[in-house]
Design an enzyme around this catalytic site. Structure first.
Site, PDB file in Angstrom:
ATOM      1  N   TYR A  22       4.237 -54.893 -25.200  1.00  0.00           N
ATOM      2  CA  TYR A  22       5.578 -55.009 -25.706  1.00  0.00           C
ATOM      3  C   TYR A  22       6.455 -53.469 -25.770  1.00  0.00           C
ATOM      4  O   TYR A  22       5.701 -52.357 -25.943  1.00  0.00           O
ATOM      5  CB  TYR A  22       5.571 -55.233 -27.316  1.00  0.00           C
ATOM      6  N   HIS A  38      12.892 -56.309 -26.664  1.00  0.00           N
ATOM      7  CA  HIS A  38      14.167 -56.766 -27.213  1.00  0.00           C
ATOM      8  C   HIS A  38      15.444 -55.566 -26.734  1.00  0.00           C
ATOM      9  O   HIS A  38      14.994 -54.528 -26.570  1.00  0.00           O
ATOM     10  CB  HIS A  38      14.378 -56.738 -28.652  1.00  0.00           C
TER      11      HIS A  38
HETATM   12  N1  ACO Z   1      24.529 -49.564 -15.418  1.00  0.00           N
HETATM   13  C1  ACO Z   1      24.090 -50.361 -14.287  1.00  0.00           C
HETATM   14  N2  ACO Z   1      23.014 -50.265 -13.643  1.00  0.00           N
HETATM   15  C2  ACO Z   1      21.981 -49.452 -14.111  1.00  0.00           C
HETATM   16  C3  ACO Z   1      22.483 -48.419 -15.161  1.00  0.00           C
HETATM   17  C4  ACO Z   1      23.675 -48.666 -15.552  1.00  0.00           C
HETATM   18  N3  ACO Z   1      24.143 -47.754 -16.345  1.00  0.00           N
HETATM   19  N4  ACO Z   1      21.371 -47.484 -15.521  1.00  0.00           N
HETATM   20  C5  ACO Z   1      20.376 -48.056 -14.670  1.00  0.00           C
HETATM   21  N5  ACO Z   1      20.614 -49.136 -13.810  1.00  0.00           N
HETATM   22  C6  ACO Z   1      20.221 -49.852 -12.869  1.00  0.00           C
HETATM   23  C7  ACO Z   1      20.395 -49.475 -11.275  1.00  0.00           C
HETATM   24  O1  ACO Z   1      20.168 -50.473 -10.657  1.00  0.00           O
HETATM   25  C8  ACO Z   1      19.611 -48.037 -11.129  1.00  0.00           C
HETATM   26  O2  ACO Z   1      19.256 -48.009  -9.823  1.00  0.00           O
HETATM   27  P1  ACO Z   1      20.498 -46.999  -8.927  1.00  0.00           P
HETATM   28  O3  ACO Z   1      20.676 -45.733  -9.861  1.00  0.00           O
HETATM   29  O4  ACO Z   1      19.674 -46.803  -7.601  1.00  0.00           O
HETATM   30  O5  ACO Z   1      21.528 -48.025  -8.842  1.00  0.00           O
HETATM   31  C9  ACO Z   1      18.203 -48.506 -11.772  1.00  0.00           C
HETATM   32  O6  ACO Z   1      18.542 -49.128 -13.090  1.00  0.00           O
HETATM   33  C10 ACO Z   1      17.283 -47.461 -12.040  1.00  0.00           C
HETATM   34  O7  ACO Z   1      18.083 -46.450 -12.885  1.00  0.00           O
HETATM   35  P2  ACO Z   1      17.371 -45.147 -13.398  1.00  0.00           P
HETATM   36  O8  ACO Z   1      18.032 -44.221 -12.747  1.00  0.00           O
HETATM   37  O9  ACO Z   1      15.728 -45.248 -12.810  1.00  0.00           O
HETATM   38  O10 ACO Z   1      17.401 -45.377 -14.963  1.00  0.00           O
HETATM   39  P3  ACO Z   1      17.588 -44.193 -15.931  1.00  0.00           P
HETATM   40  O11 ACO Z   1      16.694 -43.057 -15.819  1.00  0.00           O
HETATM   41  O12 ACO Z   1      19.053 -43.733 -16.021  1.00  0.00           O
HETATM   42  O13 ACO Z   1      17.118 -44.811 -17.387  1.00  0.00           O
HETATM   43  C11 ACO Z   1      17.538 -46.248 -19.239  1.00  0.00           C
HETATM   44  C12 ACO Z   1      17.916 -46.172 -17.664  1.00  0.00           C
HETATM   45  C13 ACO Z   1      16.334 -46.079 -19.604  1.00  0.00           C
HETATM   46  C14 ACO Z   1      18.103 -48.015 -19.353  1.00  0.00           C
HETATM   47  C15 ACO Z   1      18.801 -45.214 -19.524  1.00  0.00           C
HETATM   48  O14 ACO Z   1      19.847 -45.582 -19.381  1.00  0.00           O
HETATM   49  C16 ACO Z   1      18.555 -45.127 -21.309  1.00  0.00           C
HETATM   50  O15 ACO Z   1      17.877 -44.339 -21.660  1.00  0.00           O
HETATM   51  N6  ACO Z   1      19.597 -45.678 -21.856  1.00  0.00           N
HETATM   52  C17 ACO Z   1      19.566 -45.630 -23.470  1.00  0.00           C
HETATM   53  C18 ACO Z   1      18.631 -46.143 -24.080  1.00  0.00           C
HETATM   54  C19 ACO Z   1      18.448 -47.609 -23.751  1.00  0.00           C
HETATM   55  O16 ACO Z   1      19.504 -48.305 -23.800  1.00  0.00           O
HETATM   56  N7  ACO Z   1      17.272 -47.992 -23.431  1.00  0.00           N
HETATM   57  C20 ACO Z   1      16.674 -49.481 -23.235  1.00  0.00           C
HETATM   58  C21 ACO Z   1      16.834 -50.217 -24.497  1.00  0.00           C
HETATM   59  S1  ACO Z   1      15.604 -51.510 -24.303  1.00  0.00           S
HETATM   60  C22 ACO Z   1      14.123 -50.904 -24.891  1.00  0.00           C
HETATM   61  O17 ACO Z   1      14.176 -49.811 -25.354  1.00  0.00           O
HETATM   62  C23 ACO Z   1      13.036 -51.462 -25.116  1.00  0.00           C
END
Ligand code: ACO
Length: 193
Positions: A106, A145
């Protein structure tokens, strides 16, 4: 997100970029890779993880969350990401036993500090967990989730072949939106479809 937070991704990019901007993004991405590294959680760096999660998620995790994580002798499913020597991201999971030897993983949290998003850090953190699960024949599912409305996180997981399942009403208790999607992936964990 999972166990807790939900946050909005303010590190997004335009879906369609002009050629110059695309090239600029590529070189920024390439240059960043040399500065990114990964590490394990220990009692020494757990306070940094707490600060990271406070900055990324709208939910404050309990002391027990951190004590359980850092005292776990098996760190296959929890990883930290660094940009130079700054902790900028983390994935934290727990193992849930099922019948017999089977278990599920999870994902409690995955988060990257906003200025360091879209550099592939989240992808590499999740990839580490998927690889670890793929080596465990008894791992039957990875799930989590995500707050309804956190579309960037949903897109992120879909890119790894996760399926968006049912909505759990009022999964969260103190957020602006309390409903959550269940998102899951079954073996093979390393395929994207
Ligand atoms: N919009 C659309 N697609 C996205 C986005 C976005 N904002 N961010 C990532 N992706 C997708 C894209 O396909 C991306 O590939 P690309 O950049 O080549 O197009 C791919 O995911 C990989 O992106 P990364 O650069 O590896 O992702 P990042 O390091 O930015 O981390 C994360 C992604 C963890 C979701 C980040 O946006 C974050 O920390 N968000 C805030 C916290 C959050 O919402 N966490 C997830 C909640 S669920 C949970 O915690 C279990």
């Amino acid at each position: 997100m999972c166990d807790a937070a939900a946050s909005r991704d303010d590190g997004g990019k335009a879906a369609i970029m002009p050629a110059d901007a695309e090239g600029e993004k590529d070189s920024r991405y390439e240059a960043a890779q040399k500065l990114i590294s990964f590490g394990e959680l220990t009692p020494k760096n757990v306070e940094q993880l707490r600060k990271l999660n406070l900055a990324v998620f709208p939910v404050k995790y309990s002391d027990k969350f951190y004590t359980d994580l850092s005292s776990n002798p098996v760190q296959l499913y929890t990883h930290l990401a660094y940009f130079t020597d700054i902790m900028v991201g983390a994935i934290c999971c727990r193992v849930e036993s099922q019948d017999g030897a089977a278990f599920k993983v999870y994902i409690m949290t995955i988060g990257v500090l906003a200025p360091y998003r879209r550099l592939g850090i989240g992808k590499q953190l999740l990839q580490k967990v998927l690889e670890a699960c793929s080596l465990q024949p008894d791992c039957v599912e990875i799930y989590l989730h995500v707050q309804v409305g956190n579309d960037s996180a949903v897109d992120f997981y879909k890119g790894f072949g996760f399926e968006v399942g049912s909505i759990v009403k009022d999964y969260y208790t103190r957020l602006d939106v309390n409903d959550a999607h269940i998102i899951s992936k079954r073996p093979p964990f390393l395929s994207t479809s």
